[in-house]
Design a protein around this motif. Structure first.
Motif, mmCIF file in Angstrom:
data_model
loop_
_atom_site.group_PDB
_atom_site.id
_atom_site.type_symbol
_atom_site.label_atom_id
_atom_site.label_comp_id
_atom_site.label_asym_id
_atom_site.label_seq_id
_atom_site.Cartn_x
_atom_site.Cartn_y
_atom_site.Cartn_z
ATOM 1 N N VAL A 1 -2.015 -12.835 3.457
ATOM 2 C CA VAL A 1 -2.081 -11.843 4.528
ATOM 3 C C VAL A 1 -0.773 -11.064 4.547
ATOM 4 O O VAL A 1 0.304 -11.651 4.649
ATOM 5 C CB VAL A 1 -2.320 -12.517 5.894
ATOM 6 N N LEU A 2 -0.879 -9.734 4.429
ATOM 7 C CA LEU A 2 0.297 -8.874 4.385
ATOM 8 C C LEU A 2 0.282 -7.895 5.554
ATOM 9 O O LEU A 2 -0.751 -7.302 5.857
ATOM 10 C CB LEU A 2 0.336 -8.086 3.080
ATOM 11 N N PRO A 3 1.437 -7.683 6.194
ATOM 12 C CA PRO A 3 1.504 -6.721 7.299
ATOM 13 C C PRO A 3 1.578 -5.295 6.776
ATOM 14 O O PRO A 3 2.307 -5.013 5.831
ATOM 15 C CB PRO A 3 2.802 -7.107 8.012
ATOM 16 N N MET B 1 -2.853 1.487 7.815
ATOM 17 C CA MET B 1 -3.958 0.833 7.102
ATOM 18 C C MET B 1 -4.602 1.735 6.065
ATOM 19 O O MET B 1 -4.909 1.290 4.957
ATOM 20 C CB MET B 1 -5.005 0.340 8.102
ATOM 21 N N ASP B 2 -4.828 3.000 6.387
ATOM 22 C CA ASP B 2 -5.470 3.890 5.417
ATOM 23 C C ASP B 2 -4.601 4.084 4.179
ATOM 24 O O ASP B 2 -5.084 4.019 3.052
ATOM 25 C CB ASP B 2 -5.805 5.235 6.057
ATOM 26 N N ARG B 3 -3.312 4.308 4.386
ATOM 27 C CA ARG B 3 -2.391 4.486 3.255
ATOM 28 C C ARG B 3 -2.342 3.211 2.413
ATOM 29 O O ARG B 3 -2.417 3.260 1.184
ATOM 30 C CB ARG B 3 -0.997 4.847 3.786
ATOM 31 N N ALA B 4 -2.236 2.065 3.074
ATOM 32 C CA ALA B 4 -2.165 0.788 2.359
ATOM 33 C C ALA B 4 -3.458 0.521 1.591
ATOM 34 O O ALA B 4 -3.419 0.080 0.442
ATOM 35 C CB ALA B 4 -1.872 -0.341 3.335
ATOM 36 N N THR C 1 -6.479 -0.029 -3.517
ATOM 37 C CA THR C 1 -7.657 0.342 -4.317
ATOM 38 C C THR C 1 -7.297 1.281 -5.456
ATOM 39 O O THR C 1 -7.624 1.011 -6.610
ATOM 40 C CB THR C 1 -8.759 0.984 -3.442
ATOM 41 N N ASP C 2 -6.608 2.373 -5.155
ATOM 42 C CA ASP C 2 -6.343 3.391 -6.169
ATOM 43 C C ASP C 2 -5.250 2.998 -7.148
ATOM 44 O O ASP C 2 -5.366 3.250 -8.348
ATOM 45 C CB ASP C 2 -5.956 4.719 -5.506
ATOM 46 N N GLN C 3 -4.173 2.404 -6.662
ATOM 47 C CA GLN C 3 -3.057 2.110 -7.554
ATOM 48 C C GLN C 3 -3.133 0.713 -8.166
ATOM 49 O O GLN C 3 -2.767 0.536 -9.314
ATOM 50 C CB GLN C 3 -1.735 2.340 -6.833
ATOM 51 N N LEU C 4 -3.599 -0.280 -7.405
ATOM 52 C CA LEU C 4 -3.705 -1.625 -7.978
ATOM 53 C C LEU C 4 -5.087 -1.905 -8.548
ATOM 54 O O LEU C 4 -5.261 -2.861 -9.292
ATOM 55 C CB LEU C 4 -3.347 -2.683 -6.927
ATOM 56 N N GLU D 1 3.676 -0.018 1.978
ATOM 57 C CA GLU D 1 4.216 -0.420 3.276
ATOM 58 C C GLU D 1 5.563 -1.117 3.178
ATOM 59 O O GLU D 1 6.138 -1.499 4.182
ATOM 60 C CB GLU D 1 3.213 -1.337 3.983
ATOM 61 N N GLY D 2 6.061 -1.318 1.962
ATOM 62 C CA GLY D 2 7.355 -1.968 1.774
ATOM 63 C C GLY D 2 7.281 -3.460 1.514
ATOM 64 O O GLY D 2 8.303 -4.141 1.487
ATOM 65 N N ASN D 3 6.078 -4.001 1.319
ATOM 66 C CA ASN D 3 5.936 -5.410 0.938
ATOM 67 C C ASN D 3 6.282 -5.547 -0.541
ATOM 68 O O ASN D 3 5.810 -4.763 -1.364
ATOM 69 C CB ASN D 3 4.498 -5.890 1.161
ATOM 70 N N TYR D 4 7.094 -6.561 -0.885
ATOM 71 C CA TYR D 4 7.475 -6.778 -2.283
ATOM 72 C C TYR D 4 6.413 -7.594 -2.998
ATOM 73 O O TYR D 4 6.057 -8.691 -2.576
ATOM 74 C CB TYR D 4 8.820 -7.499 -2.369
#
Length: 126
Positions: free
Chosen positions: A10-12, A16-19, A24-27, A116-119
Motif C-alpha cells: 500500500v503506497l500513499p 490519484m489520477d496522476r498516480a 498504468t502508462d509508465q509501469l 508521488e515521490g514514493n521510491y
C-alpha cells in the motif's frame, strides 16, 4: 501461514489520477480494483498487487517502499525510460551507480520515484 499468502503493498498518493496514470502508462500495470475509500489496486502478477491509497502530500518516505525483482535490469531500465520513467543516480560512500545501476556484492539495483515521490526499485539477484 504467511509464507503461503499473496501480498499487496500500500503506497500513499496525493493525486490519484496522476498516480494511476504513472502505474498504468509508465509501469505497464493493470488496474484491477477500486474501493469506496478511493484507493486503487494494480496487479503485480503471481497474485500480488500494489494499492494506491489517497493521502496528504508529504506522506511519502525517503526509502524504498517497493522493489521489483527482474532478470535483466539493464533491459528493464531501457524499457521504463522509454515510457518516461526517470532513474536516480547516486555517488555516495555507500552507493555508486553506473548507468543508473548500483552493484552491491553481485546484486544489482536501480531506483526511481513514482509520480508521488514514493521510491521504487528494480533489483537483479546475483
Amino acid at each position: 501461514m504467511l509464507t503461503d499468502t499473496r501480498t499487496t503493498t500500500v503506497l500513499p498518493v496525493s493525486d490519484m489520477d496522476r498516480a494511476s496514470r504513472f502505474y498504468t502508462d509508465q509501469l505497464g500495470l493493470k488496474e484491477v480494483g477500486r474501493l469506496p475509500d478511493g484507493s486503487r489496486t494494480f496487479d503485480l502478477g503471481h497474485g500480488n498487487g500494489v494499492s494506491l491509497l489517497p493521502a496528504e502530500e508529504g506522506s511519502q518516505t525517503k526509502h524504498t517502499v517497493l522493489s521489483f525483482e527482474v532478470s535483466d535490469i539493464s533491459g528493464e531500465i531501457r524499457e521504463l525510460e522509454g515510457r518516461g520513467v526517470r532513474f536516480e543516480d547516486y555517488d555516495t560512500p555507500d552507493i555508486k551507480t553506473v548507468d543508473h545501476i548500483a552493484d552491491m556484492n553481485g546484486e544489482k539495483a536501480a531506483w526511481f520515484c513514482d509520480s508521488e515521490g514514493n521510491y521504487l526499485c528494480l533489483h537483479q539477484a546475483p
